[in-house]
Design an enzyme around this catalytic site. Structure first.
Site, PDB file in Angstrom:
ATOM      1  N   ASP A   1     -10.572   2.661  -3.696  1.00  0.00           N
ATOM      2  CA  ASP A   1     -11.038   1.352  -3.228  1.00  0.00           C
ATOM      3  C   ASP A   1     -12.455   1.071  -3.710  1.00  0.00           C
ATOM      4  O   ASP A   1     -13.313   1.952  -3.703  1.00  0.00           O
ATOM      5  CB  ASP A   1     -11.092   1.322  -1.688  1.00  0.00           C
ATOM      6  CG  ASP A   1      -9.711   1.241  -1.056  1.00  0.00           C
ATOM      7  OD1 ASP A   1      -8.707   1.348  -1.785  1.00  0.00           O
ATOM      8  OD2 ASP A   1      -9.650   1.075   0.173  1.00  0.00           O
TER       9      ASP A   1
ATOM     10  N   ASP B   1       0.836  -1.200   0.000  1.00  0.00           N
ATOM     11  CA  ASP B   1       0.000   0.000   0.000  1.00  0.00           C
ATOM     12  C   ASP B   1       0.873   1.253   0.000  1.00  0.00           C
ATOM     13  O   ASP B   1       2.102   1.169   0.137  1.00  0.00           O
ATOM     14  CB  ASP B   1      -0.937  -0.040   1.228  1.00  0.00           C
ATOM     15  CG  ASP B   1      -2.282   0.614   0.930  1.00  0.00           C
ATOM     16  OD1 ASP B   1      -2.336   1.486   0.048  1.00  0.00           O
ATOM     17  OD2 ASP B   1      -3.278   0.256   1.597  1.00  0.00           O
TER      18      ASP B   1
END
Ligand SMILES: *[C@@H]1O[C@H](CO)[C@@H](O)[C@H](O)[C@H]1NC(C)=O
Ligand SMILES: *[C@@H]1O[C@H](CO)[C@@H](O)[C@H](O)[C@H]1NC(C)=O
Length: 417
Positions: free
Chosen positions: A219, A159
């Site tokens: 997301d 990430d």
């Protein structure tokens, strides 16, 4: 001197748009399961032992994946996302799993997953902390890569939270090198472009050289508006991102949320069809222990999976937006074409469209063989460019077809004509 022996050396140059991270991984889009969208950062195992982020969750998913046909359908990676970590590194500076929720540690979990013939994915962050506030890997890339390799981990989702955006590229490249240096086969899933887009256009040549797939956009949520926003972002950036995809490196539009709560069945079909057209990693985030049979059948549909995994490895793109229909196509191996027609009109019933009005239909020359895969499997037989073939598409649903040109030798086809 030897006589009569001639060695012909051929040097073949294969031009490529961009060099992939060339270690034999991700030659087709990754398939598996990833915990985030469905289970998020649920760490309260006292209150919710069945759904919290713990070794049991991944062991149960691995069990189900083998028993219920998921592995056989191609889903291979069982992936951990954020919130698996302890807040402290160990005495040697290594990351460690939360000891309460992963009492046997990640190595044992990897062994278990491998014993089922599956692979284990893990999660870390290029910056100072993970998005949920656990230790990040900045300044620890070599140590963390070696730790993951020692544990037998097969995939790293890396990430991009808590990182100076100007150092994103360096960080992702350094971790890529650290992973390669371990000598282990670790698939490398990045979020570099997602975190760079707010500041500048990312360099997709460099990203493809570094990562096996990469997130570009926000997301996914368990909602149709989220799926639509991902499709809209993708079609409006396709000139930049589509050429970067191919065997060894893929654009990642995020997880499949099929089998959860937010999408109608038609919308689930649209996600599955368009993720196949986009050559997207198929990482489900759902509860495989409790999934409706219709969603399961869709996720395991071998015709759609074959389009997603097509060996040509070309990502599809949007070719038309007209009359509230959206047309996407994907070139497939064997000179075939997949066509998806999405009905974006969210009122009324199913709407018809003539397939001959779809741009990619020109491949049907002089004749072609058409198979509808969604909403129902139907062999539509040999068609010609003037065919009045109609497909019917449900609101927010998708018709998915393959078109195979038939040309040259027509003997043997007479019975079909
Ligand atoms: C990446 O590695 C180079 C070379 O070792 C180093 O100079 C640089 O600081 C590193 N960058 C990051 C963000 O780790
Ligand atoms: C993008 O990255 C490639 C490969 O690292 C590099 O050769 C190229 O110069 C970069 N392009 C730009 C515009 O920075």
């Amino acid at each position: 001197m030897h006589k009569g022996v001639f060695v012909l050396a051929l040097v073949v140059f294969i031009p490529r748009a961009a060099e992939a991270l060339d270690n034999g991984l991700a030659l087709k889009p990754t398939m598996g399961w990833l915990h985030w969208e469905r289970f998020m950062c649920n760490i309260d195992c006292d209150k919710d032992p069945n759904n919290c982020i713990s070794e049991h969750l991944y062991m149960q998913m691995a069990d189900v994946m083998v028993k219920e046909g998921w592995k056989e359908a191609g889903y291979e990676y069982v992936c951990i996302d954020d919130c698996w970590l302890s807040h402290q590194r160990d005495a040697k500076g290594r990351l460690q799993a939360d000891p309460k929720r992963f009492p046997r540690g990640i190595k044992k979990l990897a062994d278990y997953v491998h014993s089922k013939g599956l692979k284990l994915g893990i999660y870390a962050d290029v910056g100072e902390q993970t998005c949920a506030g656990y230790p990040g890997s900045l300044n620890h890339y070599d140590t963390d890569a070696q730790t993951f390799a020692d544990w037998g981990v097969d995939l790293l989702k890396f990430d991009g939270c808590y990182m100076d955006w100007k150092l994103l590229g360096e960080g992702y490249v350094n971790m890529s090198k650290a992973l390669i240096k371990t000598g282990a086969s670790i698939l490398y899933s990045c979020e570099w472009p997602l975190y760079e887009w707010p500041f500048r256009q990312p360099n997709y040549t460099a990203i493809r050289e570094t990562c096996h797939h990469w997130r570009n956009y926000q997301d996914v949520y368990d909602s149709w508006s989220s799926i639509k926003s991902i499709l809209d972002w993708t079609s409006s950036h396709q000139d930049i991102i589509v050429p970067a995809a191919g065997p060894g490196g893929w654009n990642d539009p995020d997880m499949l949320v099929i089998g959860n709560f937010g999408l109608s069945h038609a919308q689930q079909e649209s996600q599955m069809a368009l993720w196949a057209i986009m050559a997207a990693p198929l990482l489900m985030s759902n509860d495989l222990r409790d999934i409706c049979p219709r969603s399961k059948k869709l996720l395991q549909n071998r015709h759609i999976i074959a389009i997603n995994q097509d060996p040509l490895g070309k990502q599809g793109y949007c070719t038309a937006k007209v009359n509230d229909f959206e047309v996407w196509e994907r070139p497939l191996s064997g000179n075939r074409l997949a066509i998806a027609v999405l009905n974006r009109l969210e009122i009324g019933g199913p709407r018809d469209t003539f397939i001959k009005e779809v741009p990619g239909w020109k491949i049907c020359s002089p004749l072609c063989n058409v198979t509808q895969i969604l909403p129902l499997y139907k062999e539509m037989g040999v068609q010609n460019p003037e065919s009045n073939l109609v497909v019917s598409v449900n609101p927010s649903g998708t018709a998915l077809l393959t078109v195979i040109p038939v040309s040259g030798d027509f003997t043997g086809l007479h019975s079909l004509l």
